[in-house]
Structure formats: structure tokens, C-alpha cells
Write a protein that holds these residues in place. Structure first.
Motif, PDB file in Angstrom:
ATOM      1  N   ALA A  42       0.911  -1.267  -0.169  1.00  0.00           N
ATOM      2  CA  ALA A  42      -0.164  -0.236  -0.056  1.00  0.00           C
ATOM      3  C   ALA A  42       0.954   1.201  -0.009  1.00  0.00           C
ATOM      4  CB  ALA A  42      -0.925   0.040   1.131  1.00  0.00           C
ATOM      5  N   ARG A  43       1.867   1.269   1.114  1.00  0.00           N
ATOM      6  CA  ARG A  43       2.697   2.551   1.204  1.00  0.00           C
ATOM      7  C   ARG A  43       3.611   2.655  -0.396  1.00  0.00           C
ATOM      8  NH1 ARG A  43       5.687   3.580   6.551  1.00  0.00           N
ATOM      9  NH2 ARG A  43       3.421   4.178   7.105  1.00  0.00           N
ATOM     10  N   LEU A  44       4.107   1.603  -0.779  1.00  0.00           N
ATOM     11  CA  LEU A  44       5.060   1.420  -1.864  1.00  0.00           C
ATOM     12  C   LEU A  44       4.218   1.952  -3.082  1.00  0.00           C
ATOM     13  CD1 LEU A  44       7.645   0.916  -3.065  1.00  0.00           C
ATOM     14  CD2 LEU A  44       7.166  -1.398  -3.244  1.00  0.00           C
ATOM     15  N   LEU A  45       3.229   1.410  -3.338  1.00  0.00           N
ATOM     16  CA  LEU A  45       2.269   1.756  -4.383  1.00  0.00           C
ATOM     17  C   LEU A  45       1.688   3.161  -4.359  1.00  0.00           C
ATOM     18  CD1 LEU A  45       0.753   0.738  -7.103  1.00  0.00           C
ATOM     19  CD2 LEU A  45      -1.173   0.181  -5.664  1.00  0.00           C
ATOM     20  N   GLN A  46       1.635   3.821  -3.158  1.00  0.00           N
ATOM     21  CA  GLN A  46       1.264   5.195  -3.283  1.00  0.00           C
ATOM     22  C   GLN A  46       2.293   5.982  -3.572  1.00  0.00           C
ATOM     23  OE1 GLN A  46      -0.146   6.349   0.828  1.00  0.00           O
ATOM     24  NE2 GLN A  46      -0.282   8.693   0.242  1.00  0.00           N
ATOM     25  N   THR A  68      -5.701  -4.619   4.104  1.00  0.00           N
ATOM     26  CA  THR A  68      -6.885  -3.861   4.625  1.00  0.00           C
ATOM     27  C   THR A  68      -6.769  -2.372   4.071  1.00  0.00           C
ATOM     28  OG1 THR A  68      -5.856  -3.159   6.596  1.00  0.00           O
ATOM     29  CG2 THR A  68      -7.330  -5.166   6.687  1.00  0.00           C
ATOM     30  N   ALA A  69      -5.495  -2.040   3.739  1.00  0.00           N
ATOM     31  CA  ALA A  69      -5.286  -0.491   3.163  1.00  0.00           C
ATOM     32  C   ALA A  69      -5.671  -0.570   1.640  1.00  0.00           C
ATOM     33  CB  ALA A  69      -3.972   0.006   3.468  1.00  0.00           C
ATOM     34  N   LEU A  70      -5.447  -1.635   0.858  1.00  0.00           N
ATOM     35  CA  LEU A  70      -5.537  -1.653  -0.502  1.00  0.00           C
ATOM     36  C   LEU A  70      -6.839  -2.379  -1.236  1.00  0.00           C
ATOM     37  CD1 LEU A  70      -2.411  -2.262  -2.426  1.00  0.00           C
ATOM     38  CD2 LEU A  70      -3.158  -0.140  -2.175  1.00  0.00           C
ATOM     39  N   GLU A  71      -7.807  -1.443  -2.012  1.00  0.00           N
ATOM     40  CA  GLU A  71      -9.131  -2.010  -2.498  1.00  0.00           C
ATOM     41  C   GLU A  71      -8.566  -3.204  -3.451  1.00  0.00           C
ATOM     42  OE1 GLU A  71     -11.229   1.324  -4.244  1.00  0.00           O
ATOM     43  OE2 GLU A  71     -11.547   2.307  -2.218  1.00  0.00           O
ATOM     44  N   SER A  72      -9.518  -4.062  -3.953  1.00  0.00           N
ATOM     45  CA  SER A  72      -9.249  -4.990  -4.921  1.00  0.00           C
ATOM     46  C   SER A  72      -8.699  -4.423  -6.104  1.00  0.00           C
ATOM     47  CB  SER A  72     -10.611  -5.765  -4.903  1.00  0.00           C
ATOM     48  OG  SER A  72     -11.611  -5.104  -5.243  1.00  0.00           O
ATOM     49  N   ARG A  73      -9.297  -3.288  -6.740  1.00  0.00           N
ATOM     50  CA  ARG A  73      -8.974  -3.020  -8.028  1.00  0.00           C
ATOM     51  C   ARG A  73      -7.314  -2.823  -7.960  1.00  0.00           C
ATOM     52  NH1 ARG A  73      -9.116   3.141  -8.557  1.00  0.00           N
ATOM     53  NH2 ARG A  73      -9.265   4.072  -6.809  1.00  0.00           N
ATOM     54  N   TRP A  74      -6.887  -2.090  -6.923  1.00  0.00           N
ATOM     55  CA  TRP A  74      -5.342  -2.016  -6.890  1.00  0.00           C
ATOM     56  C   TRP A  74      -4.650  -3.340  -7.032  1.00  0.00           C
ATOM     57  CZ3 TRP A  74      -4.367   2.587  -8.599  1.00  0.00           C
ATOM     58  CH2 TRP A  74      -5.195   3.479  -8.300  1.00  0.00           C
ATOM     59  N   HIS A 134      -6.237 -15.565  -4.640  1.00  0.00           N
ATOM     60  CA  HIS A 134      -7.406 -14.968  -4.088  1.00  0.00           C
ATOM     61  C   HIS A 134      -7.538 -13.505  -4.055  1.00  0.00           C
ATOM     62  CE1 HIS A 134      -9.932 -14.080  -0.493  1.00  0.00           C
ATOM     63  NE2 HIS A 134      -8.908 -13.334   0.024  1.00  0.00           N
ATOM     64  N   MET A 135      -6.267 -12.831  -4.278  1.00  0.00           N
ATOM     65  CA  MET A 135      -6.001 -11.417  -4.357  1.00  0.00           C
ATOM     66  C   MET A 135      -6.299 -11.013  -5.798  1.00  0.00           C
ATOM     67  SD  MET A 135      -5.934 -10.707  -1.133  1.00  0.00           S
ATOM     68  CE  MET A 135      -5.458  -8.835  -1.174  1.00  0.00           C
ATOM     69  N   SER A 136      -6.601 -11.740  -6.652  1.00  0.00           N
ATOM     70  CA  SER A 136      -6.637 -11.481  -8.381  1.00  0.00           C
ATOM     71  C   SER A 136      -5.133 -10.517  -8.755  1.00  0.00           C
ATOM     72  CB  SER A 136      -7.846 -10.614  -8.447  1.00  0.00           C
ATOM     73  OG  SER A 136      -8.797 -11.416  -8.074  1.00  0.00           O
ATOM     74  N   ILE A 137      -4.207 -10.985  -8.014  1.00  0.00           N
ATOM     75  CA  ILE A 137      -3.013 -10.607  -8.737  1.00  0.00           C
ATOM     76  C   ILE A 137      -2.474 -11.098  -9.869  1.00  0.00           C
ATOM     77  CG2 ILE A 137      -0.429 -10.480  -8.099  1.00  0.00           C
ATOM     78  CD1 ILE A 137      -0.877 -10.554  -5.202  1.00  0.00           C
ATOM     79  N   PRO A 138      -2.131 -10.042 -10.990  1.00  0.00           N
ATOM     80  CA  PRO A 138      -2.241 -10.371 -12.357  1.00  0.00           C
ATOM     81  C   PRO A 138      -1.105 -11.077 -12.770  1.00  0.00           C
ATOM     82  CG  PRO A 138      -1.526  -8.068 -11.958  1.00  0.00           C
ATOM     83  CD  PRO A 138      -2.354  -8.668 -10.597  1.00  0.00           C
ATOM     84  N   ALA A 139       0.217 -11.069 -12.098  1.00  0.00           N
ATOM     85  CA  ALA A 139       1.248 -11.801 -12.332  1.00  0.00           C
ATOM     86  C   ALA A 139       2.219 -11.719 -11.189  1.00  0.00           C
ATOM     87  CB  ALA A 139       2.178 -10.912 -13.356  1.00  0.00           C
TER      88      ALA A 139
END
Length: 721
Positions: free
Chosen positions: A25-29, A54-60, A92-97
Motif C-alpha cells: 500500500a505505502r510503496l504503491l502510493q 486492509t489498506a488497498l482495494e481489490s482494484r489495486w 485470492h487477491m487477483s494479482i495479475p502476475a
């Protein structure tokens, strides 16, 4: 993972990876604030709490995070349970790669088995697996073998890891000596060849660790000249689809310029390379590139030219080709000039009839009318009697005929020229259709068609034009445009094309029947040639001619009707693996070919072939008159060594192999292809198809591998006559 900005340089997707990468979350921000598109995070193999969940929504998670699997260590058995837990969480998290570690030499088979298992599991969610691969012959070959062990899984790809480049041979004395220069050139040549091979090997991403960046005079990061050359080639070839990863931490400190991620200068430099004219303006940002993008590596089944009708938008797209119709217009102009000159010399009436067959929406009609206007303005004809003309437009597609009739009625140029429209199959044409009397000897002076297919003859151009010649509407002196075309073939290495061909097995066998049609099946899908804009592909040798067709095909007044052909071709081992040929679509790159020719490799190194690419070259018209007393030819070509720059009407024809063909180091490839015809006695119906096979031989002629003959008797693919 989508690009984060509207700037053209931002169409390049760039991510950031830092050593402490659990808090995504912090790194992505921070990374997105600087302009990065995605970040990496270590995947958990236990149930330890994470703040970013808990900090990042699923779309991220599903668009902007790439997972990382921990290194294998000493034991696959110990690593695999952790891998399964990590991959379960990634799904589960739908991580693309997910980025996997380098293939371990101590248990490559066990690693491949584990990858194959999770690849199957993630394929249902379209999850991608990127295998970290170094830019060495050994690493790329290890990935090639792993991919075959994974049964060519389409979601298993390569992430090239760009490390420091050190000359492979010791150089003594002055580093600027001739020997040092030669060694450096050889290293670049070898690496450029590896880049070419990796593009055909499911290259999905490239990783640049910050430690390989040099420092320029202003203190900013820059890549070495060698890295720049290699990266530029990657961008030019696959810049629209490849992903970039910057691996930190930062090793440069530029006060006030590091951004919130402390890695902003690396991103700025990579985007700077993307903006270079040789990458952007000349390749990735052209109008042609934008039009091609939906077709990249997208397999299209060839048309049934006598049965299928093109859609309105398809005609519209092809009519935007800036080269094709200009060349046709020039060919018609030269044919008119030569024909008028001969008529004037004989003192005959100056009248010309032009027949456009397969007129579509009429671009060739307009080209013919423009050529007529131009020829009337030539100085040599100014004082001659006016040239009378009649243009006929023939088309079988009823919807296109409506458009032609509308053009003839409402377009000023067409209306003024009295263009006449015929709705019929060109082979059913008769003298009566053109108002020729029973005793007439033919009226048409020039017949023009755009029936050429991706392989030249694959859309029945020979049979259709032969049919026109048998109708009796042409003169003995009639000119055909095109006059001649030659089919070419070349081997190609492309895991992507092969997996796409295999995927066709699940598509409806007959598109017209919709989803209720039975699936195509593996046999049929791998014995069907496909039209494709090759992209993630590596043509491994310069194309070679198969056969040619010429029009008219009469000899001593007799009609020649044998359109069957056969070609047996051999592609010798080449240390460059045809690097100058690129993906097999577009012009041959002499600069890349020159670089790779300095390779120090004594053998070509092994490579895997996944099929062959068909292209063509056509002489639309060959005029005996030209500058300097010689002739003048108007040519269009999709063959790389003679490619017509800017033309996009045809993509190559891909002939897949059922199973990939491993070509050993120094071995040669032989390819045989047949064009077969089966007609009924009166030649009113029948089929045309291709059969093909390949084999690999060593320098002694010993057969190392071979394929069966594909599509025997047209069992899987044919074109109706």
C-alpha cells in the motif's frame, strides 16, 4: 497492469521493486505519485497479518501489484509447499502476475513440474507467471526447455534480468585497442541475438536493477551504450506489450530530484529512452502502429474468398493503406501510357476499357480514374486525339455493390466517367455482360484486381484471374495488374503464436454457425494456416521463394491451367538466427543484421521452431520504358527483405507445427510445402489447400527431428473454388 498517464511515453508500463516490499500500500502510493504503474510485493506463505491487505482495494491488487515468490533454496520439496500457499493467496487477491526466481540448475525438472502445476491452477483466472531469466544462452535455453515441459503454457513467460555486461574474453593492454573494440562488438552482437531469440520466447517483462545504471556528468542515472542498444531494440520490437521493472534500492542521490519513492530518476530515464525518435516517432507512435495494435499476435482464419463477404469497416480500414493504392495507380498509369503509345504508333482509335474485378468499395476504380486523368496530361499525348475510356467495376458482395452503385450515381468523378457496375462472380463474366457482340474479339484492355492474399495465392488469385481470361472478354494484348507474384517462406520461433494456434481448438469450427458449432479441435487448429500480425515472434532466417504465378498464363495461344505447386527449401544454420528479420513482418533491419554479424559464436546455438511464415512479392506492372533506357517496375511486397514501407493491407500467413521443432546447434532446417487442387471435371467447383512438413538435419545430413505432413488431402483446411 495499465499505463498510468496519457503521454505517449507513458504507454510503456513501468513498475518498481524495493527490497522491503511487504507493505504494498505505502510503496504503491509513493510509486504512483512518481509515475510508476505498478509495484511488487513478497507473497506470504503463512497467515501473518499484513497492513496492506486492509489498506488497498481489490482494484489495486488486480491491476497494480505483481507478486514475488521466494527463492528456491536447496530443495524443491521444501520450497513447493510454500509456493502453493503463496500462489493460493495470489489467486485470492487477483494479482495479475507473479515473478518466479531463476530456474535452479540443481533441479530444473522439479522446478518445471512445480511451475507446470501452478500454471494450470492460475490459467483459469488468467494469472501470469514470469520466470526470472538472465540474458545468457544457458538461461534462455533453460527457459525454453521449461516452457516445453509445461506443455507450452500460454501464461508462463520470461522476465529478462539485465545485469552488468562484462566481455566474455580477456582483453589485455589498452582498452581502446582494436582487440578491445572487436571483443566489445562481439559481446553486443551475441547479446543482440539473444534479445532476438527471447522475443520469440514469451518475453513478458524486463528488469533493470538500479546497480547497473551509470552516472552521467550531471549526476543522473544512465545506462551503458550496450544496454541502451539492447533496450532500444526491445522497445522497437515489443514496446507496446512488454513490461519494465526497476529493481531498487536507489544507488544515486540527487538532491530534490529523487521523488517520494527515491527512484524517480530511473523512471524518468526509461521514459526518455521511450521518447527517442527511433522508438516513438518512427515505430510505436505512428498511425500504422495504432491501427495494427488490435491485431498483434491475433490469429485470423483465412477468408473463403468466393464465399465470405467483407464487412463495411474492413473495407474502410484497408482503404487507408497509403502505399497499396498509390502503387496500383502508378501501375495503371504506366500500363495506360504504354498502351496509348502503341495505339498512337499504329494510328488506331484511342479507346481503352478497364475492368476492375473484386472492386469492393471502389478504391481501385478511383485509382484507375485518377490514372486516366494523369495520362491525358502527359506531354507526349497533348496533341493526340482524346483518349476515350470505359471503366467497369465488378463485385460479388451485394452490400458492396450497393456502395458501388451509390458511388457511380453520386460521386462526381465516377459520374463524369460513366463508371458501370456489375454484380457477379468474375468467373461467370461473359462478352454479353460487357455488351460485346457475339463476333467480338474481346474489349478489355486492362484488368485490375486486388485478390492477392498474405501468401500471394492463398485467396485464389490464380484461379480467379484464370477464370477471367477464359470468359472471352479480354484481348490477346490485355494487361493484367498484377502481372506476377512470388510466395516466400521463412521459419519462425514464437511460443505465443503456437499457444494461440492451440487455443483455436476450442473455438467454433465454423464461425458462421456461432457458438453452437462443434469446436475446431486440436488437429484442425494445428493444420490451419492463419493470417497474423506477428509481434512476439522471432523469424530465424531470411525468407526464401517458393513459387510464382504470372498473368496472363497463355503460351502459344494455349491456356495453361496447372496451378499446383511444390517447393523444397533448406535454411542453413546461422549464428544470428535471422536477427535482422525481426518478427517476420516489416522491413529487414540492416543495422541489427550488421551488429549481429560480428558475433564471436562459432555455432548458431539451439532454437525451437513453432512454424513458418508466408509472405509475397508482386510485380503489379513491368513497363519496358523507363529512365535511362531501362524498364520500370511497380512492386508491392510483404517479404521483409523487400518490404513496402508503410503498407499494412497484408499480414504474414502462419503455418503452425503440431509440435515445436527443436533445432540443435549448427543444424539445418528443411521445409516442404505443396499447393494442391482438387476440381470436378468441368472445373466449376473444387478445393485448394496446402500441405507442409519440416525436418532438422545435422551437418552430416543425419535427421535429428522431423514433423508429419500437415493437412494431408486438405483434411483440416481448404479453400472452396
Amino acid at each position: 497492469m495499465a499505463p498510468g498517464g496519457g503521454d505517449q511515453a507513458n504507454t510503456l508500463v513501468v513498475g518498481l521493486s524495493l527490497p522491503i516490499a511487504q507493505d504494498a500500500a505505502r510503496l504503491l502510493q509513493n510509486a504512483r505519485e512518481d509515475g510508476y504503474d505498478y509495484v511488487t510485493t513478497q507473497l506470504p506463505h503463512n497467515l501473518q497479518p499484513r497492513s496492506d491487505v486492509t489498506a488497498l482495494e481489490s482494484r489495486w491488487w488486480r491491476t497494480s501489484v505483481v507478486g514475488m515468490v521466494q527463492d528456491v533454496g536447496n530443495s524443491i520439496a521444501t520450497w513447493e509447499p510454500k509456493l502453493k500457499a503463496q500462489m493460493e493467496w495470489a489467486i485470492h487477491m487477483s494479482i495479475p502476475a507473479v515473478l518466479f526466481p531463476v530456474i535452479p540448475l540443481h533441479d530444473a525438472n522439479g522446478y518445471a513440474r512445480a511451475v507446470s502445476s501452478v500454471a494450470l491452477q492460475t490459467s483459469a483466472t488468467n494469472g501470469q507467471i514470469w520466470i526470472k531469466t538472465e540474458l545468457t544462452e544457458e538461461s534462455i535455453q533453460a527457459f525454453d526447455l521449461l516452457h516445453r515441459q509445461c506443455d507450452g503454457a500460454s501464461n508462463v513467460g520470461m522476465m529478462l534480468y539485465m545485469d552488468d555486461i562484462v566481455p566474455t574474453h580477456p582483453v589485455g593492454g589498452n582498452p581502446s585497442s582494436v582487440m578491445a573494440t572487436n571483443v566489445a562488438a562481439s559481446v553486443v552482437a551475441n547479446l543482440m541475438t539473444l534479445i532476438h531469440k527471447s522475443i520469440g520466447s514469451q518475453l513478458k517483462a524486463i528488469c533493470f536493477p538500479t546497480k547497473i545504471f551509470l552516472t552521467n556528468k550531471r549526476g543522473y542515472p544512465t545506462l551503458s551504450k550496450t544496454h541502451q542498444v539492447l533496450f532500444t531494440e526491445v522497445l522497437r520490437r515489443v514496446g507496446r506489450t512488454v513490461r519494465i521493472l526497476v529493481e531498487g534500492p536507489e544507488v544515486h542521490a540527487i538532491e530534490g530530484s529523487m521523488g517520494v519513492s527515491n527512484c524517480l530518476p530511473y523512471l524518468q530515464y526509461i521514459r526518455h529512452l521511450r521518447k527517442r525518435p527511433e522508438v516513438g516517432a518512427q515505430m510505436l507512435d505512428t498511425t500504422e502502429a495504432a491501427m495494427e495494435e488490435p491485431y498483434l499476435d491475433h490469429l485470423q482464419r483465412p477468408l473463403q474468398p468466393l464465399g465470405d463477404h467483407l464487412e463495411f469497416q474492413t473495407y474502410e480500414t484497408f482503404e487507408k493503406d497509403p502505399v497499396k493504392y498509390a502503387q496500383y495507380q502508378q501501375a495503371i498509369l504506366l500500363a495506360l501510357r504504354d498502351g496509348w503509345s502503341s495505339v498512337v504508333a499504329l494510328g488506331k482509335a484511342t479507346r481503352v476499357t478497364i475492368l476492375i474485378v473484386g472492386a469492393g468499395r471502389g478504391p481501385l476504380v478511383t485509382a484507375a480514374l485518377e490514372a486516366l486523368r494523369q495520362v491525358r496530361l502527359l506531354p507526349e499525348f497533348v496533341n493526340q486525339p482524346p483518349l476515350q475510356s470505359q471503366v467497369w467495376a465488378l463485385e460479388k458482395n451485394p452490400s458492396a455493390v450497393l456502395y458501388l452503385e451509390s458511388m457511380a450515381r453520386h460521386n462526381p468523378l465516377w459520374k463524369e466517367s460513366h463508371v458501370k457496375v456489375l454484380h457477379m462472380d468474375m468467373r461467370q463474366l461473359s462478352p454479353h455482360s460487357l455488351n460485346i457482340s457475339k463476333n467480338g474479339t474481346g474489349e478489355v484492355d486492362i484488368v485490375v484486381s486486388e485478390l492477392l492474399g498474405s501468401f500471394g495465392d492463398n485467396e485464389l488469385s490464380p484461379e480467379c484471374l484464370d477464370g477471367v481470361y477464359k470468359t472471352g472478354v479480354l484481348k490477346e494484348t490485355s494487361v493484367c495488374i498484377p502481372q506476377q507474384y512470388t510466395a516466400y517462406i521463412a521459419p519462425v520461433s514464437s511460443m505465443r503464436l503456437h499457444s494461440e494456434a492451440r487455443a483455436q481448438a476450442y473455438f467454433p469450427s465454423t464461425a458462421a454457425d456461432g457458438l453452437d458449432s462443434a469446436p475446431m479441435g486440436t488437429l484442425k487448429s494445428m493444420e490451419t494456416p492463419y493470417v497474423v500480425r506477428t509481434h512476439a515472434a522471432c523469424q530465424t532466417a531470411v525468407e526464401k521463394p517458393c513459387w510464382e504465378f504470372t498473368h496472363p498464363r497463355r503460351r502459344n495461344g494455349l491456356y495453361l491451367k496447372d496451378n499446383e505447386r511444390v517447393a523444397h527449401l533448406t535454411f542453413e544454420a546461422n549464428v544470428t538466427h535471422g536477427a535482422g528479420c525481426g518478427s517476420g513482418y516489416g522491413p529487414f533491419d540492416t543495422a541489427v543484421a550488421t551488429i549481429t554479424q560480428t558475433s564471436s559464436n562459432s555455432t548458431s546455438g539451439p532454437i525451437t521452431l513453432h512454424g513458418f511464415l508466408g509472405t509475397f512479392t508482386s510485380t503489379l506492372y513491368n513497363s519496358p520504358r523507363g529512365s535511362g533506357g531501362g524498364g520500370e517496375s511497380v512492386i508491392i511486397s510483404t517479404a521483409p527483405t523487400s518490404f513496402s514501407m508503410g503498407m499494412f493491407s497484408w499480414f504474414p500467413l502462419y503455418f503452425p507445427l503440431k509440435e515445436p521443432l527443436r533445432v540443435a546447434s549448427g543444424a539445418s532446417v528443411s521445409f516442404s510445402i505443396w499447393r494442391k487442387i482438387d476440381t470436378n471435371p468441368d472445373e466449376t467447383s473444387g478445393r485448394v489447400w496446402y500441405e507442409w512438413c519440416a525436418k532438422v538435419t545435422d551437418k552430416h545430413g543425419e535427421v535429428l527431428a522431423m514433423t508429419p505432413i500437415h493437412n494431408p488431402n486438405g483434411r483440416s483446411y481448404f479453400v472452396y473454388l
